[in-house]
Scaffold this motif. Structure first.
Motif, PDB file in Angstrom:
ATOM      1  N   GLU A 187      51.897 -18.330  33.765  1.00 56.16           N
ATOM      2  CA  GLU A 187      52.217 -18.925  32.566  1.00 56.16           C
ATOM      3  C   GLU A 187      51.796 -20.122  32.596  1.00 56.16           C
ATOM      4  O   GLU A 187      53.521 -20.733  33.842  1.00 56.16           O
ATOM      5  CB  GLU A 187      52.510 -17.546  31.289  1.00 56.16           C
ATOM      6  N   ASP A 188      52.086 -21.243  32.020  1.00 60.15           N
ATOM      7  CA  ASP A 188      52.983 -22.405  31.693  1.00 60.15           C
ATOM      8  C   ASP A 188      53.836 -22.082  31.279  1.00 60.15           C
ATOM      9  O   ASP A 188      54.863 -23.712  31.909  1.00 60.15           O
ATOM     10  CB  ASP A 188      52.525 -23.409  30.170  1.00 60.15           C
ATOM     11  N   ASP A 189      54.886 -21.304  30.315  1.00 62.79           N
ATOM     12  CA  ASP A 189      55.785 -21.364  30.430  1.00 62.79           C
ATOM     13  C   ASP A 189      56.717 -21.430  31.991  1.00 62.79           C
ATOM     14  O   ASP A 189      57.849 -22.672  31.508  1.00 62.79           O
ATOM     15  CB  ASP A 189      55.959 -20.499  29.183  1.00 62.79           C
ATOM     16  N   PHE A 190      56.458 -21.126  32.306  1.00 62.69           N
ATOM     17  CA  PHE A 190      57.311 -21.104  34.022  1.00 62.69           C
ATOM     18  C   PHE A 190      57.054 -22.509  34.649  1.00 62.69           C
ATOM     19  O   PHE A 190      57.962 -22.936  35.606  1.00 62.69           O
ATOM     20  CB  PHE A 190      56.313 -20.192  34.583  1.00 62.69           C
ATOM     21  N   GLU A 204      57.414 -25.438  32.672  1.00 59.99           N
ATOM     22  CA  GLU A 204      57.792 -26.070  31.711  1.00 59.99           C
ATOM     23  C   GLU A 204      59.671 -24.931  31.632  1.00 59.99           C
ATOM     24  O   GLU A 204      60.092 -26.479  30.884  1.00 59.99           O
ATOM     25  CB  GLU A 204      57.305 -26.289  29.927  1.00 59.99           C
ATOM     26  N   ILE A 205      59.864 -24.936  32.355  1.00 57.28           N
ATOM     27  CA  ILE A 205      61.413 -24.410  31.897  1.00 57.28           C
ATOM     28  C   ILE A 205      61.904 -25.170  31.933  1.00 57.28           C
ATOM     29  O   ILE A 205      62.045 -26.418  33.416  1.00 57.28           O
ATOM     30  CB  ILE A 205      61.915 -23.537  32.794  1.00 57.28           C
ATOM     31  N   GLN A 215      68.923 -21.023  26.241  1.00 53.53           N
ATOM     32  CA  GLN A 215      67.682 -21.065  25.100  1.00 53.53           C
ATOM     33  C   GLN A 215      68.418 -21.118  23.946  1.00 53.53           C
ATOM     34  O   GLN A 215      67.864 -21.989  22.827  1.00 53.53           O
ATOM     35  CB  GLN A 215      66.841 -20.333  24.954  1.00 53.53           C
ATOM     36  N   LYS A 236      65.500 -24.630  28.150  1.00 51.56           N
ATOM     37  CA  LYS A 236      64.391 -24.090  28.232  1.00 51.56           C
ATOM     38  C   LYS A 236      64.312 -23.115  29.303  1.00 51.56           C
ATOM     39  O   LYS A 236      64.799 -23.642  30.635  1.00 51.56           O
ATOM     40  CB  LYS A 236      62.749 -24.330  28.472  1.00 51.56           C
ATOM     41  N   SER A 237      64.564 -21.769  29.429  1.00 52.84           N
ATOM     42  CA  SER A 237      64.448 -20.806  30.812  1.00 52.84           C
ATOM     43  C   SER A 237      63.559 -19.528  30.469  1.00 52.84           C
ATOM     44  O   SER A 237      63.813 -19.126  29.667  1.00 52.84           O
ATOM     45  CB  SER A 237      66.393 -20.541  30.883  1.00 52.84           C
ATOM     46  N   LEU A 238      63.790 -18.622  31.711  1.00 47.19           N
ATOM     47  CA  LEU A 238      62.692 -17.697  32.030  1.00 47.19           C
ATOM     48  C   LEU A 238      63.493 -17.180  33.152  1.00 47.19           C
ATOM     49  O   LEU A 238      64.503 -17.910  34.139  1.00 47.19           O
ATOM     50  CB  LEU A 238      61.386 -17.744  32.240  1.00 47.19           C
TER      51      LEU A 238
END
Length: 298
Positions: free
Chosen positions: A11-14, A16-17, A37, A42-44
């Motif tokens: 996913e793009d989120d990973f 952009e973190i 957050q 931004k974090s995952l």
């Protein structure tokens, strides 16, 4: 599908973190992500590569793609928690929370944490530890080091009192944190790491779970073979020796004293032994009362 295809499927989120919380099961990962957050970082999180659909050898390629896209290093946080404490917490998460979260059961009364006796729960825990099949048995720090080709020798202490360590390469900054120090100094540790003032937002703590009383009593009455505890700690000897000044033998001995099988004579007092018997009796009585109530509701 090759590694490039698997990276492209992320996913793009990973990509952009600001921070990746790559840490073992039950080491405060959700609290770390929620807090970061909450502070506009931004974090995952993930516990192991398979959480992202990645395979062995893929992580370095992910890091390379991240650096290429963002023109900055990937910042990673990982936490180490004493093995026995973490394994107990993982066991209750796996059978008390996960089935509800994943809609495998309708409510807590359908989980084995609710339905099993203490003896059944402890036997299952024993078997899963002995066979290393307990959810989250492995340490994420071992997987990270293997994937990135680094070792504990590459870390330097940046705060000895808080057991906070840093490994930095051309593509990553990796902070290694000791769990209890993180809990005690949550905001100050994250402030040191992020270099911005942090306010905490704690999540997914055991004391807030529906099974908190059973969890507490389970820990108090747990009695495992000394050889099993020794095997668990030996699996993690290197990281234990690295983090704790007292060293491996001290931590192993503490765990054996707390969770190993004991004869009546080894209890510190008659009260300790009586309290253990009371815990076991209370659990049996509670189970019996629950069954009576359920029968009356049918």
């Amino acid at each position: 599908m090759n590694s490039i295809d698997r990276i492209n499927k992320l996913e793009d989120d990973f990509m952009e973190i600001d921070y990746l919380v790559y840490s073992a099961h039950k080491t405060g990962t959700q609290s770390l992500v929620e807090t970061l957050q909450h502070n506009d970082l931004k974090s995952l999180h993930l516990h192991q590569l398979q959480n992202l659909g990645l395979k062995k050898g893929d992580f370095q390629k992910y890091v390379e793609e991240y650096v290429k896209k963002n023109n900055r290093k990937l910042k990673i946080l990982t936490v180490f928690r004493e093995p026995m404490e973490r394994q107990i917490s993982s066991f209750f998460e796996a059978y008390g929370s996960e089935p509800i979260r994943l809609d495998k059961v309708k409510d807590p009364t359908e989980t084995i944490i609710y339905k099993y006796s203490f003896k059944q729960l402890q036997r299952k825990f024993h078997i899963e530890l002995a066979t290393k099949t307990l959810m989250g048995y492995r340490e994420s720090i071992h997987e990270i080091c293997q994937e990135l080709g680094i070792s504990l020798r590459d870390f330097k202490s940046i705060d000895e009192t808080k057991k906070l360590f840093l490994c930095e390469t051309e593509s990553i900054t990796l902070h290694l944190i000791e769990f209890h120090e993180l809990i005690r100094n949550f905001e100050s540790i994250l402030t040191i790491i992020t270099k911005v003032p942090i306010t905490s937002k704690v999540a997914n703590m055991a004391d807030a779970k529906w099974y908190k009383d059973v969890y507490h009593d389970f820990k108090m009455s747990l009695a495992l073979p000394q050889k099993l505890i020794s095997a668990i700690y030996n699996d993690k000897r290197g990281i234990i020796d690295f983090i704790y000044p007292a060293g491996f033998e001290s931590k192993e001995s503490q765990a054996m004293g707390k969770y190993g099988k004991k004869s009546k004579s080894t209890f510190r007092s008659y009260w300790d032994y009586s309290h253990l018997i009371w815990i076991q009796m209370k659990h049996k009585i509670t189970k019996r009362m629950k069954n009576i109530i359920q029968d009356n509701l049918r």
